[in-house]
Design an enzyme around this catalytic site. Structure first.
Site, PDB file in Angstrom:
ATOM      1  N   LYS A   1       0.816  -1.221   0.000  1.00 36.95           N
ATOM      2  CA  LYS A   1       0.000   0.000   0.000  1.00 36.95           C
ATOM      3  C   LYS A   1       0.843   1.261   0.000  1.00 36.95           C
ATOM      4  O   LYS A   1       0.511   2.246   0.677  1.00 36.95           O
ATOM      5  CB  LYS A   1      -0.966   0.010   1.195  1.00 36.95           C
ATOM      6  CG  LYS A   1      -2.009  -1.089   1.151  1.00 36.95           C
ATOM      7  CD  LYS A   1      -3.058  -0.906   2.241  1.00 36.95           C
ATOM      8  CE  LYS A   1      -4.124  -1.980   2.178  1.00 36.95           C
ATOM      9  NZ  LYS A   1      -5.183  -1.816   3.167  1.00 36.95           N
TER      10      LYS A   1
ATOM     11  N   ASN B   1     -12.734  -0.710   7.314  1.00 36.39           N
ATOM     12  CA  ASN B   1     -12.013  -0.524   6.061  1.00 36.39           C
ATOM     13  C   ASN B   1     -11.404  -1.823   5.586  1.00 36.39           C
ATOM     14  O   ASN B   1     -10.277  -1.867   5.134  1.00 36.39           O
ATOM     15  CB  ASN B   1     -10.885   0.508   6.254  1.00 36.39           C
ATOM     16  CG  ASN B   1     -11.452   1.882   6.466  1.00 36.39           C
ATOM     17  OD1 ASN B   1     -12.517   2.198   5.972  1.00 36.39           O
ATOM     18  ND2 ASN B   1     -10.739   2.715   7.205  1.00 36.39           N
TER      19      ASN B   1
ATOM     20  N   LYS C   1     -15.381  -2.097   0.924  1.00 30.46           N
ATOM     21  CA  LYS C   1     -14.066  -2.157   0.276  1.00 30.46           C
ATOM     22  C   LYS C   1     -13.095  -1.234   0.992  1.00 30.46           C
ATOM     23  O   LYS C   1     -13.480  -0.248   1.608  1.00 30.46           O
ATOM     24  CB  LYS C   1     -14.178  -1.772  -1.203  1.00 30.46           C
ATOM     25  CG  LYS C   1     -15.097  -2.686  -2.008  1.00 30.46           C
ATOM     26  CD  LYS C   1     -14.501  -4.083  -2.167  1.00 30.46           C
ATOM     27  CE  LYS C   1     -15.453  -5.021  -2.887  1.00 30.46           C
ATOM     28  NZ  LYS C   1     -16.503  -5.560  -2.019  1.00 30.46           N
ATOM     29  N   ASP C   2     -11.833  -1.548   0.841  1.00 31.86           N
ATOM     30  CA  ASP C   2     -10.772  -0.839   1.534  1.00 31.86           C
ATOM     31  C   ASP C   2     -10.666   0.606   1.086  1.00 31.86           C
ATOM     32  O   ASP C   2     -11.019   0.956  -0.040  1.00 31.86           O
ATOM     33  CB  ASP C   2      -9.446  -1.561   1.257  1.00 31.86           C
ATOM     34  CG  ASP C   2      -8.319  -1.048   2.130  1.00 31.86           C
ATOM     35  OD1 ASP C   2      -8.560  -0.804   3.314  1.00 31.86           O
ATOM     36  OD2 ASP C   2      -7.212  -0.883   1.608  1.00 31.86           O
ATOM     37  N   LYS C   3     -10.177   1.469   1.963  1.00 29.43           N
ATOM     38  CA  LYS C   3      -9.939   2.871   1.596  1.00 29.43           C
ATOM     39  C   LYS C   3      -8.651   3.016   0.802  1.00 29.43           C
ATOM     40  O   LYS C   3      -8.650   3.572  -0.301  1.00 29.43           O
ATOM     41  CB  LYS C   3      -9.876   3.747   2.846  1.00 29.43           C
ATOM     42  CG  LYS C   3      -9.492   5.198   2.520  1.00 29.43           C
ATOM     43  CD  LYS C   3      -9.383   6.060   3.764  1.00 29.43           C
ATOM     44  CE  LYS C   3      -8.947   7.479   3.376  1.00 29.43           C
ATOM     45  NZ  LYS C   3      -8.852   8.364   4.553  1.00 29.43           N
TER      46      LYS C   3
END
Length: 694
Positions: free
Chosen positions: A28, A84, A337-339
């Site tokens: 990330k 998240n 869904k993830d940020k």
């Protein structure tokens, strides 16, 4: 065993089930390094077409039988900014079960069960539609009107009014009218030349002379919600003349909208049965020919695929709701869904036509979002209505975990193969608890389960060790308990904190006031904190189970051999392992499940079951029934597999320059793709591969 900050002793170290060495790297580093694509119930990937104009569904390449088909859960939407999970279609803990176990009285739109989503969302919507000064003025105006009525003073003529200003967009104007009336049923809104004006609802005041204020509030909320085929029931009333007066008032004022009837109740007084007045909307005429019995016009539903970048799911929904003039609960989706990622997911919005959604495409793009495959559909989506998520991940800054003779390439291949074949411990990811926060969400959930409402509020408003306006405001509140003063310090964009503080300002920082303040959050957000506590306990239980018994399935374990279930399967599908089955090695570790806390689960009948009881006792929950009536929350519980496997795994070392193919692997990045079942965390899978917390 380790001691936590509350003094309870828990087994809280997360473990691994593979014995490879692992490797190090960074994930990330940018949203484009972490791409999440939803997999629908048919096993198809959701992604946009190459020309950017349509939405393309790509077939999964292999292993279709590896995915567990999700049952169609009858649950409501979860709106959690805290959650998240990177593509985890996580029904936080067991929220679906909570909704399905509501009592009949809660399901009725009666005086005891008005739980309108419009009311729950109105505070957030008002904050987004009004500036801070106007929002504050509206709250004060409402308080003044109620204060005047409570003092029995008569309103002067003409009635006082408050202008909320001109709202040029028709849809935003409609949303504002609805939000004001849901939050303040004793007010009415009028419109003239795009201006919205608020005045006292004199009909509300008149109804309060006939019934209790609680009933009047419930009736006007019911009236404004306009929910087809719904009913509203007043409290039982043995006085026939009084019932006649109520009937007369309702028919005189609202007879064109509703019809009323009296139905006998259960109690009797002097041989005369109590009766309760029930109100329902009149059926609408649909031209000369009526619809067949039971058929009614369905609301407009528009489906689309949402692509977002570095945005929380509910931040995206909030933006779309304002632009479309609807409320956030009008949106439905299969999973969160993830940020910190680029994500693709299916969504459906009610009350919005495809043409209307297409008109805001350019505005959406400015918010790091895009929409594809806009089309009309027949119904909303349900949480869990998907098979899982596909991940495309880049891991940078690769390096060896140890200084040994093995090459980095060998360590990576070994790690990936091990996890592919043996799986990973199915922990909830750290983001579920608020990674890096001083007060994590599970502690708030524990306080709520113990009915410690003031403590839960103060935990929520505990500042981080950061010198910024938000944390200064929180620090001021903990020092003074001055909600009004804290509101003036809290930045406008902190919608949840401001909603909570507004309620505390109105009702006070008492146990009862804090209960009311929690209702400024939607049900799904209130119960999220309890699910976070349950998730923490599940993580610790999984570690304890593996530490005590290892990979062997032992007597007293709970297993589920049915391959066509998700984590929300009922207790009837759970089997208790016998001594004979342990000796025969009948079952494998991937079939073992552990319960998520709740009132309707079975616990293992071995050391793990005793561990659960010890932890509940140490946390002060030995008598807990996992119901919080004050906050309308019930937690039936569910089950979760200890081990999960990634599917369709592929990887490649990517060199920064193709000419450096023979260069040291430490100059490369790892391109990794795999699929996970819904509710699984990609970061947890990566943790098992890399053998380190990430």
């Amino acid at each position: 065993m380790a001691e936590d900050t509350d003094g309870g002793i828990r087994f809280n170290s997360l473990c691994f089930i593979n014995d490879h060495v692992g490797f190090q790297g960074s994930i990330k580093t940018s949203p484009s390094d972490f791409i999440v694509i939803e997999i629908d119930e048919q096993g198809q990937l959701v992604s946009k077409a190459t020309d950017g104009s349509l939405y393309e569904i790509s077939k999964m390449q292999s292993e279709p039988s590896n995915f567990v088909k999700k049952p169609k859960l009858n649950i409501q939407n979860v709106s959690l900014e805290h959650e998240n999970s990177e593509g985890a279609a996580d029904l936080p803990g067991c929220s679906g079960g909570d909704r399905s176990h509501r009592s009949d009285s809660e399901k009725e739109n009666s005086i005891n069960g008005v739980t309108s989503k419009c009311e729950e969302e109105s505070i957030d919507l008002l904050s987004s539609l009004l500036d801070e000064k106007t929002h504050t003025s509206l709250g004060q105006f409402a308080c003044d009107i109620k204060g005047m009525w409570n003092s029995q003073a008569e309103l002067t003529e003409p009635s006082p009014e408050l202008s909320l200003g001109k709202i040029l967009d028709k849809n935003q104007r409609a949303a504002l009218h609805s939000a004001v009336r849901q939050k303040f049923p004793f007010l009415i809104t009028l419109g003239h030349n795009s201006e919205v004006v608020v005045k006292p609802n004199l009909e509300y005041k008149e109804l309060c002379r006939l019934v209790s204020e609680e009933e009047a509030l419930g009736f006007f909320k019911y009236l404004d919600a306009k929910k087809e085929n719904s009913k509203f029931t007043f409290k039982p009333d043995p006085n026939k003349d009084h019932r006649k007066a109520v009937h007369h008032f309702l028919n005189k004022k609202f007879g064109n909208l509703v019809e009323t009837k009296s139905f006998p109740g259960q109690s009797h007084s002097a041989g005369n049965p109590d009766s309760a007045i029930t109100v329902r909307f009149r059926e609408k005429a649909h031209g000369k020919r009526s619809h067949p019995e039971g058929e009614r016009r369905k609301a407009v539903h528009t489906a689309f695929t949402l692509q977002k970048e570095n945005l929380e799911t509910f931040e995206a929904i909030g933006f779309l709701a304002v632009k479309l003039g609807v409320i956030p609960s009008d949106f439905s989706y299969a999973g969160l869904k993830d940020k910190r990622a680029i994500t693709y997911q299916s969504m459906v919005v009610k009350k919005v036509t495809p043409e209307r959604l297409k008109t805001i495409e350019e505005e959406i793009k400015k918010k790091r979002m895009n929409v594809f495959n806009i089309r009309s559909v027949g119904d909303s989506l349900r949480l869990g209505q998907l098979k899982g998520n596909h991940f495309e991940i880049i891991i940078r800054n690769l390096r060896n975990q140890l200084n040994d003779s093995a090459s980095l390439r060998e360590r990576i291949s070994e790690a990936i193969e091990n996890v592919k074949n043996r799986g990973f411990v199915n922990y909830y990811g750290p983001q579920r608890f608020g990674k890096g926060q001083k007060i994590q969400t599970d502690r708030i959930g524990l306080a709520l389960l113990k009915n410690e409402m003031v403590k839960a509020i103060k935990l929520f408003l505990t500042p981080e060790d950061v010198d910024d306006p938000v944390n200064k405001a929180k620090q001021y509140f903990l020092q003074t308990e001055d909600a009004k003063g804290t509101l003036s310090l809290m930045p406008e964009f902190r919608v949840r904190e401001r909603a909570l503080l507004e309620s505390l300002h109105r009702f006070g920082v008492t146990e009862e006031g804090c209960v009311r303040a929690w209702f400024s959050f939607p049900h799904s957000m209130r119960i999220f904190y309890i699910h976070a506590y349950s998730s923490r306990i599940w993580n610790e239980a999984a570690s304890y189970r593996l530490a005590v018994y290892g990979p062997k399935v032992v007597e007293g374990d709970l297993i589920c051999s049915d391959e066509d279930v998700d984590e929300h399967f009922p207790s009837s599908k759970v089997h208790l392992v016998t001594k004979e089955e342990e000796s025969a090695n009948t079952y494998a570790l991937h079939q073992v499940v552990l319960p998520m806390l709740g009132y309707n689960v079975q616990y293992p009948e071995n050391q793990v079951g005793r561990w659960y009881q010890e932890v509940l006792s140490r946390d002060g929950l030995q008598a807990c029934r996992f119901r919080v009536p004050a906050l309308k929350m019930n937690v039936p519980g569910c089950y979760r597999h200890i081990v999960k496997h990634p599917h369709n795994v592929s990887h490649q070392l990517v060199h920064p320059d193709p000419a450096t193919e023979e260069a040291d692997d430490t100059t490369s990045s790892l391109s990794l793709s795999f699929d996970l079942d819904a509710s699984c965390y990609a970061t947890v899978c990566l943790r098992e591969m890399m053998k380190g917390d990430i």
